[in-house]
Design an enzyme around this catalytic site. Structure first.
Site, PDB file in Angstrom:
ATOM      1  N   GLY A 237       0.831  -1.201   0.000  1.00 51.59           N
ATOM      2  CA  GLY A 237       0.000   0.000   0.000  1.00 51.59           C
ATOM      3  C   GLY A 237       0.863   1.248   0.000  1.00 51.59           C
ATOM      4  O   GLY A 237       0.758   2.087  -0.875  1.00 51.59           O
ATOM      5  N   ILE A 464      -1.231  -5.484   4.955  1.00 54.86           N
ATOM      6  CA  ILE A 464      -0.802  -4.881   3.688  1.00 54.86           C
ATOM      7  C   ILE A 464       0.554  -5.437   3.256  1.00 54.86           C
ATOM      8  O   ILE A 464       1.297  -4.804   2.509  1.00 54.86           O
ATOM      9  CB  ILE A 464      -0.810  -3.334   3.762  1.00 54.86           C
ATOM     10  CG1 ILE A 464       0.145  -2.814   4.846  1.00 54.86           C
ATOM     11  CG2 ILE A 464      -2.215  -2.830   4.034  1.00 54.86           C
ATOM     12  CD1 ILE A 464       0.266  -1.275   4.863  1.00 54.86           C
ATOM     13  N   GLY A 465       0.827  -6.640   3.748  1.00 56.76           N
ATOM     14  CA  GLY A 465       2.101  -7.281   3.427  1.00 56.76           C
ATOM     15  C   GLY A 465       3.073  -7.194   4.582  1.00 56.76           C
ATOM     16  O   GLY A 465       4.177  -7.749   4.543  1.00 56.76           O
ATOM     17  N   THR A 466       2.638  -6.497   5.632  1.00 54.72           N
ATOM     18  CA  THR A 466       3.525  -6.202   6.749  1.00 54.72           C
ATOM     19  C   THR A 466       3.611  -7.348   7.755  1.00 54.72           C
ATOM     20  O   THR A 466       4.533  -7.388   8.556  1.00 54.72           O
ATOM     21  CB  THR A 466       2.994  -4.958   7.471  1.00 54.72           C
ATOM     22  OG1 THR A 466       1.576  -5.118   7.614  1.00 54.72           O
ATOM     23  CG2 THR A 466       3.253  -3.710   6.671  1.00 54.72           C
ATOM     24  N   ALA A 508      -0.055  -2.529  14.510  1.00 59.39           N
ATOM     25  CA  ALA A 508       0.377  -3.448  15.571  1.00 59.39           C
ATOM     26  C   ALA A 508      -0.026  -2.910  16.942  1.00 59.39           C
ATOM     27  O   ALA A 508      -0.535  -3.655  17.784  1.00 59.39           O
ATOM     28  CB  ALA A 508       1.882  -3.671  15.494  1.00 59.39           C
ATOM     29  N   GLU A 704       7.197   2.558   9.129  1.00 60.04           N
ATOM     30  CA  GLU A 704       7.665   3.755   8.432  1.00 60.04           C
ATOM     31  C   GLU A 704       9.026   4.276   8.877  1.00 60.04           C
ATOM     32  O   GLU A 704       9.734   4.925   8.099  1.00 60.04           O
ATOM     33  CB  GLU A 704       6.593   4.847   8.527  1.00 60.04           C
ATOM     34  CG  GLU A 704       5.407   4.463   7.659  1.00 60.04           C
ATOM     35  CD  GLU A 704       4.136   5.232   7.952  1.00 60.04           C
ATOM     36  OE1 GLU A 704       3.844   6.144   7.186  1.00 60.04           O
ATOM     37  OE2 GLU A 704       3.431   4.911   8.917  1.00 60.04           O
TER      38      GLU A 704
HETATM   39 MO1  MOS Z   1       1.447   5.142   5.637  1.00 57.04          MO
HETATM   40  S1  MOS Z   1       2.159   6.431   4.211  1.00 57.04           S
HETATM   41  O1  MOS Z   1       0.869   6.182   6.864  1.00 57.04           O
HETATM   42  O2  MOS Z   1       0.284   4.239   4.796  1.00 57.04           O
END
Ligand code: MOS
Length: 737
Positions: A237, A464-466, A508, A704
Site C-alpha cells: 500500500g 498490507i504485506g507487513t 500493531a 515507516e
Molecule cells: Mo502510511 S504512508 O501512513 O500508509
C-alpha cells in the site's frame, strides 16, 4: 493467572499466510470468483485542465460484449465531497482537474472487450493552460486550512527563532527539494463491486476497510451498514491505498448501471494521478549554533504542492519540533495549488521527505563546525521533547548511535571529503537520525476458544504485506495460552470488529492491544469456569496460582499434578465455544509523554568519479522501536523501509511534461525503483526497549521509521565521497558531474 507462553511474541515465526501467498491461494481484490462478473476499464483524461466539450461513446458501445459506457452524461448521482479530504471525481460534470482523471468507464463481459471499448471513446476537450510547476507558482503559496496529521497545527514557534539565529556563531541556511514520487505497490488498485439488493459488497485493495466502507457509503448516499468491504490480502500500500479513491465508487456505480458485479483494476500507468503521490517539496532549514556545536536556533519550513480542489500537506517540518534540543524552534507548512491530482501519504509522509532536509543540514553544520556528525547530534540530544516539554515514554537513540557506529566501524572514518578510496572509486560514509511517532487508535477484537481446543480471533484490520496475520497470531497465542498452530487469526472484513486504517505505523499497536485484551478476557473466562466448578481438578485454586499454557491450565505448584485442558472445560460445560470481545483504546498517555521511535542510519556509498554513478555498498540501521512482536517480519519492515529510502535518494522521480503537466515516466520501465542489484546487505539491529507507557504490549510501530533518514544518510555519504552537497533529490549521476 499468567501464561507461560511469553516466548511466543518476539519469535521469528515465518508468515502464517506464507503458504497461501506462494501457492496463489491468497486472494487479492481482483481475484474473487463472482458469478456474472463484468470488467470495467476507465478512460482517463489526456489533459491537465479544461472541460470535456464532447465525448463520443458510440463506437465503444458497438463493441461486442460492451454493456455500457458510463460518462458524466449518464452516470448515477454521487457525491465526491464528503469532507475530510480526498475529494473524488465521480463523473458528475465535464470538468477536468488533472491528468489521468477518470472521465469514462467502459463495462464489458470480458477485460479485452472493455479495453478495446475504452480505446474507442473519443473525447474533444476545451483545454486550458495548466499550472503544473511549483517553483513558478510560489506566489500562490498559502496557509492551509487543514491541520497536520493528528491535529497538529501547521505552524509552530517556541522561543524567538530570528533573534536567536542572529546571535549564532555558526549558521547553516539551505534549501532542499524533493520531487514527486509514486507508490507503485506490486498489486495495483483494484475493486470488485457487487450489489445484492441495496447491499453493496466490495473486495477492495485498501489499507482501510472501514474508511473505504464509510467513504463509498457517503459518496453513494447510503448507510455504511449497507456496504461490506473485504480485503484479505493487499499487495503493498505504502499510503496510496490509505484512502478510497474515485475508482472504488465508480466500480459500485458501474455495477448499478449494468446490474451485474463489476471488477475494476487500474493499470500501472493509470495510477499516476488519480490515486495520489508524494508531493514535490521545497524546504528551507536554518540552523544556528554556538562554536561548541550547541544548537540555539532551528527553523524548518516546507512548501509542498496540493491540488486546486483539495488539500494535502506533506508535513516535512514535524520532526524539527522534537528531534534536537534547541531553545528556539520554528516550523511552518505552506501549499501551492497545482493542476494535478491530490497528493497523498507515502511511507513516512513528512518524516521521510523532511528528514532528508533536516539531517542533511545537520551534516552541513557538522562540517561547518568541524565536529563529528554523531557527536553533533549527541551535543544536541533532546532529553525531553523540546516543544511539548514532556518526557519521552522511552528513547534509546543514544544506544542506537553507539551500536550503529560500532557495527559500521564509524571510528575509522576520515571525515575529509574525497579522502577514502577503493581504487578509482570514491568511498563515502554518511549517517542520519531516524524517527517516527508512535500512533495508536481505538480498535476492537473478538476471541473465541472452540470446543476442539483451537481459537479463532477476529479483528477487522488489514495485512498490507507487513505481517498482521502473523504477529496477531502470536499476540493471540500468548494471551490465550495456546500454541500458534491452534490459533486462526482472521481479518479484512467490515463485518468483523472495527479497527483503524493501516497507516501511520499504527496497526500493531492498535489491533495488537485489542487482540491482547480479547485474548486475556477469553482466557480469564475459561479459568473462572474451571475454578468455580467442583468437578474441575483446579476447583478452589486462586487465579494467581494457575498458569495457562499450550491449551491447558496448570497449578503453579510444581508438586501438584492438577491440570485441565480447554477442551475438557468446555465439554463439561456443554459449550461449543467461549468468546470475549474487547474494545481497546488509547488513554491519556499522550498528555504525559512524548512517544516516538528512534534510530540511526549508516550508509556507505561508492561513487564512480568518471560517470557519477552512486552505489550503496553497505548499510547498518539500528532502532529502538519498542517491543518486537516478530523478529523476522520486523526486520523485513525495516529492510523494506531502507530499500524504499534508497529509491528515494537515488532514483525515484515522477517527471511531468513541462507544458502540459502529464506524467511522462508513468511505468516501472521509466520510473526507477531499486532492484536487488541496487541493494547491499542490510544490517538491521534492534535496541531492546520496554516501554510501559505507550500501550499494553509496549509496541511502537515499525512500518515507516525504516525510510526516515535514509536519503540524508546517502546524501551525506555522497558528500563525504565527492565533496558535492546534493540538496535536490534524487541524486542522479548528472548532478555529480
Ligand atoms: Mo502510511 S504512508 O501512513 O500508509
Amino acid at each position: 493467572m499468567s501464561t507461560g507462553n511469553d516466548a511466543i511474541v518476539g519469535k521469528p515465526l515465518s508468515r502464517v499466510d506464507g503458504h497461501l501467498k506462494v501457492t496463489g491461494g491468497a486472494r487479492y481484490a481482483a481475484e474473487f470468483p463472482v458469478a456474472k462478473i463484468t470488467h470495467a476499464v476507465t478512460v482517463q483524461s489526456t489533459i491537465s485542465k479544461g472541460k470535456i466539450a464532447r465525448i463520443d461513446t458510440k463506437a465503444a458501445e458497438k463493441v461486442p460484449g460492451v454493456l455500457a459506457v458510463m460518462t458524466h452524461l449518464n452516470a448515477p448521482k454521487a457525491s465526491g465531497d464528503q469532507g475530510g479530504g480526498r475529494k473524488l471525481q465521480l463523473l458528475q460534470d465535464n470538468i477536468v482537474l488533472y491528468d489521468r482523471q477518470h472521465i469514462a468507464v467502459v463495462i464489458a463481459d470480458t477485460l479485452e472487450q472493455a479495453i478495446h471499448g475504452a480505446s474507442l471513446v473519443k473525447v474533444r476537450y476545451d483545454e486550458q493552460k495548466p499550472n503544473i510547476n511549483i517553483k513558478d507558482n510560489l506566489d500562490k503559496a498559502y496557509l492551509p486550512k487543514s491541520k497536520l496529521p493528528r491535529n497538529e497545527p501547521t505552524d509552530s514557534s517556541s522561543g524567538n527563532f530570528s533573534q536567536a539565529l542572529a546571535t549564532a556563531a555558526v549558521r547553516v541556511e539551505q534549501t532542499y527539494t524533493t520531487p514527486i514520487e509514486n507508490h507503485n505497490p506490486m498489486e495495483p488498485h483494484a475493486t470488485t463491486a457487487a450489489w445484492q439488493g441495496d447491499q453493496l459488497l466490495l473486495y477492495d485493495a485498501t489499507q482501510g476497510i472501514f474508511q473505504a466502507q464509510k467513504k463509498v457509503a457517503g459518496a453513494l448516499g447510503i448507510p455504511p451498514t449497507n456496504v461490506r468491504t473485504m480485503s484479505y490480502f493487499v499487495g503493498g500500500g505504502f499510503g496510496c491505498k490509505g484512502s478510497a479513491w474515485s475508482h472504488v465508487v465508480l466500480a459500485a456505480m458501474a455495477a448499478r448501471l449494468v446490474n451485474r458485479p463489476v471488477k475494476l483494476v487500474l493499470g500501472r500507468m493509470q495510477m499516476y494521478g488519480p490515486v495520489g503521490f508524494r508531493p514535490e517539496t521545497i524546504q528551507q532549514v536554518s540552523l544556528g549554533a554556538t562554536r561548541e556545536g550547541k544548537l540555539i536556533a532551528l527553523r524548518h519550513t516546507g512548501v509542498s504542492q496540493t491540488s486546486t480542489f483539495d488539500e494535502f500537506i506533506e508535513p516535512v517540518a514535524k520532526t524539527a519540533k522534537m528531534i534536537y534540543a534547541s531553545e528556539h524552534i520554528e516550523t511552518s507548512h505552506r501549499l501551492v495549488p497545482l493542476d494535478m491530482g491530490t497528493p497523498t501519504y507515502m511511507r513516512a509522509p513528512g518524516e521521510a521527505s523532511g528528514s532528508f532536509a533536516l539531517e542533511s543540514a545537520m551534516d552541513e553544520l557538522a562540517y561547518a563546525l568541524n565536529i563529528d556528525p554523531i557527536e553533533l547530534r549527541l551535543r544536541n540530544y533532546a532529553e525531553v521533547d523540546p516543544t511539548k516539554q514532556l518526557p519521552w515514554s522511552s528513547k534509546s537513540l543514544k544506544e542506537c548511535y553507539t551500536l550503529g557506529a560500532e557495527k559500521f566501524g564509524w571510528q575509522k572514518r576520515n571525515p575529509k571529503p574525497r579522502s577514502m578510496r577503493d581504487g578509482n572509486y570514491l568511498i563515502g560514509w554518511g549517517m542520519a537520525t531516524a524517527t517516527y511517532p508512535t500512533n495508536r487508535s481505538p480498535a476492537s477484537a473478538i476471541a473465541q476458544i472452540m470446543a476442539d481446543g483451537t481459537a479463532v480471533v477476529r479483528s477487522g484490520s488489514q495485512d498490507i504485506g507487513t505481517g498482521t496475520y502473523t504477529v496477531m497470531t502470536q499476540v493471540a497465542a500468548e494471551a490465550l495460552g495456546l500454541p500458534v498452530e491452534k490459533i486462526r487469526f482472521e481479518l479484512g472484513d467490515t463485518n468483523m470488529p472495527e479497527t483503524p486504517v493501516s497507516g501511520g505505523s499504527q496497526t500493531a499497536a492498535s489491533v495488537g492491544s485489542a487482540v491482547h485484551l480479547a485474548g486475556n478476557q477469553a482466557r480469564s473466562k475459561i479459568l473462572q469456569l474451571a475454578l468455580a466448578d467442583q468437578r474441575s481438578p483446579l476447583y478452589g485454586l486462586n487465579p494467581e496460582d494457575v498458569i495457562a499454557q499450550n491449551g491447558s491450565l496448570f497449578s503453579k505448584d510444581k508438586s501438584s499434578s492438577k491440570t485441565e485442558t480447554y477442551e475438557g472445560i468446555l465439554e463439561r460445560h456443554g459449550l461449543k465455544m467461549l468468546e470475549a470481545r474487547a474494545d481497546a483504546k488509547p488513554g491519556d498517555e499522550k498528555e504525559h509523554y512524548s512517544m516516538h521511535s528512534f534510530g540511526s542510519q549508516f550508509a556507505e556509498v561508492r561513487v564512480n568519479p568518471d560517470s557519477g554513478e552512486v552505489r550503496v555498498t553497505r548499510w547498518v540501521g539500528t532502532y529502538g522501536v519498542g517491543r518486537i512482536l516478530n523478529d523476522k517480519t520486523a526486520r523485513s519492515q525495516l529492510i523494506g523501509g531502507i530499500v524504499y529510502g534508497i529509491g528515494m535518494a537515488l532514483m525515484e522521480h515522477t517527471i511531468s511534461d513541462p507544458k502540459r503537466g502529464r506524467f511522462i515516466n508513468a511505468d516501472l520501465a521509466e520510473y526507477h525503483v531499486p532492484v536487488n542489484a541496487d541493494v547491499p546487505v542490510i544490517d538491521v539491529m534492534f535496541v531492546p526497549e520496554n516501554d510501559p507507557h505507550i500501550n499494553p504490549l509496549g509496541i511502537k510501530g515499525i512500518g515507516e521509521i525504516g525510510i526516515t533518514g535514509v536519503a540524508a544518510a546517502i546524501a551525506n555519504a555522497v558528500y563525504h565521497a565527492t565533496g558535492k552537497r546534493i540538496r535536490d533529490l534524487p541524486i542522479t549521476l548528472d548532478k555529480l558531474l
